[in-house]
Design a protein around this motif. Structure first.
Motif: not given
Length: 283
Positions: A210-217
């Motif tokens: 749904y939403k995330t952080k750059q590190i997860i990507l």
């Protein structure tokens, strides 16, 4: 109603009191829900196992403020071989009581009584197993049905996590990026929400957020790079603050891009989205 979360109460098995009373029928007639766990623990959480503690905690919450409850009684209708009915109501504060064989119960103010033809969602995909649980994945659809409202299909907040996973899979198929799937969508896979293959046999790895952080990507993209001949899709509803990942084989796709794609502008797909979000699957 002071909260948006919806609860689901399941009365699965026939209950008989010591005097022979059909407890499920009694609950239905008296517009109540009930839970029962081994022992005579009353309203004390410490007297129950983990499942009992959780259900009792929910019951106490329903007793404190008016909250929406979807109440199913399959054990009642099955024993009389009748088509099942489900009630949607609001809990009545300060109505808690103990009846029969330690049945903890709260009363409901019933708003709607439905069959599968009226509102298929709670009949076809109810939450699994538990007697009394929160049902956040269906809360928006239940409240919209209860209030006779339409859910906007172009609003990000209309989509829960499982909606996003279903939409992601349908978009990948519609664009030809996925032709076969190996594992069920979602589930307990650590890095992926969907694993499949392209028409030419390349592995497709997908994560939906749904939403995330750059590190997860970046972590996802790194895993994709480690898998020979794999392509990755990172699908996100709210991409605020994200930039392209280091990995060259991962494509970031937003929910907005999916909803505005030519495949999802088709009238039949728009109608499918309305059914998906509303839970009125038969219309």
């Amino acid at each position: 109603m002071s909260e948006e979360v919806v609860y689901f109460a399941r009365h699965q098995d026939p209950w008989k009191a010591a005097d022979g009373t059909d407890i499920l029928k009694w609950l239905w007639v008296n517009e109540r829900i009930g839970i029962h766990y081994a022992g005579d623990g009353g309203w004390e959480e410490k007297n129950y196992n983990r499942a009992g503690k959780s259900a009792l905690r929910h019951m106490m919450k329903l007793n404190s403020v008016p909250l929406v409850v979807v109440a199913a009684y399959p054990g009642l209708f099955n024993q009389y071989h009748e088509s099942p009915r489900i009630r949607i109501g609001t809990s009545i504060p300060h109505s808690r009581a103990i009846f029969f064989n330690n049945i903890k119960s709260v009363a409901l103010h019933i708003h709607k009584e439905v069959g599968i033809e009226d509102f298929p969602l709670p009949f076809l995909i109810p939450p699994p197993f538990s007697t009394l649980v929160k049902w956040p994945s269906a809360s928006r659809a239940v409240l919209a049905f209860l209030n006779d409202e339409n859910i906007p299909i172009d609003a990000f907040e209309s989509y829960t996590g499982w909606h996003l996973e279903v939409v992601a899979e349908e978009w990948l198929r519609a664009t030809g990026s996925l032709v076969r799937k190996y594992y069920k969508t979602g589930g307990s896979m650590k890095f992926f929400d969907l694993v499949g293959e392209t028409v030419d046999g390349h592995l497709v790895l997908v994560q939906v957020k749904y939403k995330t952080k750059q590190i997860i990507l970046e972590r996802f993209a790194d895993v994709v790079e480690e898998v020979p001949n794999a392509v990755g899709y990172f699908i996100v509803a709210q991409p605020d603050g994200l930039s392209s990942p280091r990995g060259v084989r991962t494509t970031v796709v937003t929910l907005g891009e999916i909803l505005n794609s030519s495949a999802f502008m088709e009238p039949s797909v728009r109608a499918w989205l309305r059914r998906l979000l509303s839970g009125n699957l038969l219309r």
